[in-house]
Every structure is written in C-alpha cells, then in structure tokens.
Scaffold this active site. Sequence first.
Site, mmCIF file in Angstrom:
data_model
loop_
_atom_site.group_PDB
_atom_site.id
_atom_site.type_symbol
_atom_site.label_atom_id
_atom_site.label_comp_id
_atom_site.label_asym_id
_atom_site.label_seq_id
_atom_site.Cartn_x
_atom_site.Cartn_y
_atom_site.Cartn_z
ATOM 1 N N GLU A 1 0.800 -1.218 0.000
ATOM 2 C CA GLU A 1 0.000 0.000 0.000
ATOM 3 C C GLU A 1 0.837 1.274 0.000
ATOM 4 O OE1 GLU A 1 -2.570 -0.636 3.357
ATOM 5 O OE2 GLU A 1 -4.080 -1.652 2.139
ATOM 6 N N GLU B 1 6.959 -21.898 8.177
ATOM 7 C CA GLU B 1 7.432 -20.945 9.167
ATOM 8 C C GLU B 1 8.466 -21.548 10.116
ATOM 9 O OE1 GLU B 1 4.443 -20.888 12.913
ATOM 10 O OE2 GLU B 1 3.553 -20.196 11.040
#
Length: 306
Positions: free
Chosen positions: A87, A118
């Site tokens: 963004e 992960e």
Amino acid sequence: MNDSQTRGHLLTEQINASSQNLDQLSSLELVDLFNREDIQTLLAIAHSREHLAQAIDIIAAAMGHGGRLFYVGAGTSGRLGVLDAAECPPTFCTPPELVQGIIAGGAAALVRSSEDLEDRTEDGKQAIAHRDVKDLDVVVGITAGGTTPYVLGALEAARQRGAKTIFIACVPKEQVKVEVDVDIRLLVGAEILAGSTRLKAGTVTKMALNILSTGVMVKLGKVYGNRMVDVAVTNQKLRDRALRIIADLTGINRQEAGVLLDKSGLSVKLALLIYWTGLEAEDGEKLLEKFQGNLREAVLSCQSGS
C-alpha cells in the site's frame, strides 16, 4: 525454543475466560464479545507508544540515507506485512523496493496456508540474503507468538549484516527474548478463539504497521498537513483525490486543478509548489529534490528567499 518445547505457556495460546461459552452465544452476543475484547488492541498500542515512536525515527533515518524497510513474517503476520508494503507505492508514491514484505512460502502463501514453512530458520536467513539486506536497511520481524523460526532466522541474518532490527510480538518479553534494536510487545491478551492470532493479535499488528509506515512517510515529507501529497495518480479514484487535494489547499476550482495537475506531470506535490511559488515545473522539481521531496520546506525556502 526447539520443536520439543511446548508453546502452551505463551500469552497468545492461553484460554480466554470471557469466551469459554463461545459456542453457546447468540450472534449478537458474539459481536458484543468481540467488541469488548478489541478494546485491548487500543490499550496495547498506547502501552507501546514510545517503542513505536522509536521505530518510526529509526526507519525514517535509515530511509533518509538510502535504506529500505523489510517486513518479515509467516501466516497472518506475513500477510499483514506484505499488505502494508504493497500500500505504500499508491499512497506515498514510493518505489516498490523501498518497503518490501517477505512472507514464509512466498507469494503462494498469501492465498494458501503454508504454516509448515514458518519452522524453517534457514529459509528466513536465505530470504534476507536474497534481498541483499545491507547495513542501511531496517528489518521488522512480525510474529504474534514471538517464536516463529523463519522470523527469528531473518532477524539474526539481518543483525549479522549490520541492519537495524525491530521485533513485533504479542507476548511479554519474559516469555520470549530477542536481541533487536527496538522490541515492540503488543499485549492484547488471550484470543476469543484460543490460539487464533488472526483476531486481536492480527488487528493490533495491522494498527501498529499503519502507525509505523504512515509515521515514517510523514517524517520523510510525503504528507503536507494531513494530505497525501505524494499520492500516485494511477486511476480515476486517485486522480479525483489528487484534484480535491489541490483544490482544497489552493482554493482554485476543479478544472483549474486538473490543468495544474497535468502541467506537473501528475505530481500533486509539484502542482502545489508551482501554484504557491510561481516556479516553472523544471525549477520546482529541482527545488523539491534539494529538500528531499519535503514540500513544506521547499515552500518556506521560497518565502524566505533562501
């Protein structure tokens, strides 16, 4: 923490006493419970205000010297980092490489769960090497429970390269200790759905990232007042916003604002500088470059004659 150790002691894995009858609540009672619990996110941000401010200053200073910002995470934490990074270009007209999101599993993990990835510490280290992180850069590790090996590996590699490091987690320091420059703990308490850190932990992480990236861009002069004067005019909605910003700040009408925007090469910041100073576009660009894109400082320099 190795694989044989339990994570049940972590704050993010605790049982919330307020929601033990969760499966018996009405829809309205569910909404009210979420609303009450989400108050903890605001309190957590307030409690971490000084560390957030410190992080803003470190990141802004690094970027002012040519550094980049990297968010590193897995699962929800990784997706939030990627979202915030994505963004920045349309909101602040930053190059895509300035703020980057790194998620365990890469782009595929944005839309498909890949929790097993992960656990790979080496993958986190390799991600830092792949992005060629340098001592001018800042790496923000995001992990709600604080123990994600991928994130911890990335932070370790970043430190070895001389980069500044920031840690964002939702567990107390005494539960998980890390060696970083800024340690931000957003303590929202146990989740309504036990262990589901996409809830309060995810919400407070999004809030923190909003504060960090927006605060940094303000420090870098990409905001004038509370207007996003570095907005990238890439579609009709953003052109409309650009025209409103110019018209509101100058008092001219929308048609005149459109002419000025086009004259400035779709740069709101340059359009405003041209209007307020009478400079030609080329001279305005040079002045903004002199002040590293800070519109207010550029305008003040003309008014003072410096």
